[in-house]
Motif scaffolding. Sequence first.
Motif, PDB file in Angstrom:
ATOM      1  N   VAL A   1      41.548  45.088  43.730  1.00  0.00           N
ATOM      2  CA  VAL A   1      41.018  43.797  42.983  1.00  0.00           C
ATOM      3  C   VAL A   1      39.768  43.403  43.571  1.00  0.00           C
ATOM      4  O   VAL A   1      38.637  42.824  42.893  1.00  0.00           O
ATOM      5  N   LYS A   2      39.695  43.116  44.761  1.00  0.00           N
ATOM      6  CA  LYS A   2      38.664  42.557  45.654  1.00  0.00           C
ATOM      7  C   LYS A   2      37.335  43.531  45.470  1.00  0.00           C
ATOM      8  O   LYS A   2      36.201  43.085  45.020  1.00  0.00           O
TER       9      LYS A   2
ATOM     10  N   SER B   1      34.067  42.449  43.269  1.00  0.00           N
ATOM     11  CA  SER B   1      32.804  42.431  44.182  1.00  0.00           C
ATOM     12  C   SER B   1      31.926  43.453  43.521  1.00  0.00           C
ATOM     13  O   SER B   1      30.879  42.823  43.338  1.00  0.00           O
ATOM     14  N   GLU B   2      32.265  44.430  43.061  1.00  0.00           N
ATOM     15  CA  GLU B   2      31.263  45.312  42.117  1.00  0.00           C
ATOM     16  C   GLU B   2      30.755  44.696  41.058  1.00  0.00           C
ATOM     17  O   GLU B   2      29.572  44.745  40.610  1.00  0.00           O
TER      18      GLU B   2
ATOM     19  N   ALA C   1      25.160  39.956  39.107  1.00  0.00           N
ATOM     20  CA  ALA C   1      23.907  39.249  39.798  1.00  0.00           C
ATOM     21  C   ALA C   1      22.537  40.028  39.852  1.00  0.00           C
ATOM     22  O   ALA C   1      21.730  39.428  39.401  1.00  0.00           O
ATOM     23  N   GLU C   2      22.927  41.329  39.693  1.00  0.00           N
ATOM     24  CA  GLU C   2      21.761  42.098  39.335  1.00  0.00           C
ATOM     25  C   GLU C   2      21.228  42.034  37.956  1.00  0.00           C
ATOM     26  O   GLU C   2      20.068  41.574  37.652  1.00  0.00           O
TER      27      GLU C   2
END
Length: 147
Positions: free
Chosen positions: A116-117, A121-122, A128-129
């Motif tokens: 899940v992390k 994160s991905e 964000a990108e």
Amino acid sequence: MGVSSFFKNLFGSAKESASELAKEAESTFEEIKEAAAPHIDNAIKFADESLEKAKETAAPYLEKAEKLADETIDKVSTAAAPVIEKAGEYANQAKETISEYADKAETTLGDLVDQVKETTSEATEKAAEDVTEKTDEVKKDVDDATK
């Protein structure tokens, strides 16, 4: 006046008769009490003797019952020992099995949390990108529109 003296004589003699009867009853009661005293003593003595005989008669039966109870407790203890031992073994096996599953569950949950992390994160990086790209595009469009 003859009537009143008649009633006085009638009730006066009744009072005297009642008083005499009360004295006689009291006297008779005392005589009966004195006459009954030895019989009451005999009854108490008989009751005491009967109680002692009952105790003596019951003593062997009580001893037998106590012995039987002790033997029964010993037999039950002996018979129950293997069952108690098996129950202890089953309890230990259950503890081991639960411990194994707890370890497996802990590992699985740890792996799941890591996944899940990683996925989060991905996704966060990609978001964000994308936001950065869209922000740059919007800035460019704004710059082009304002020129």
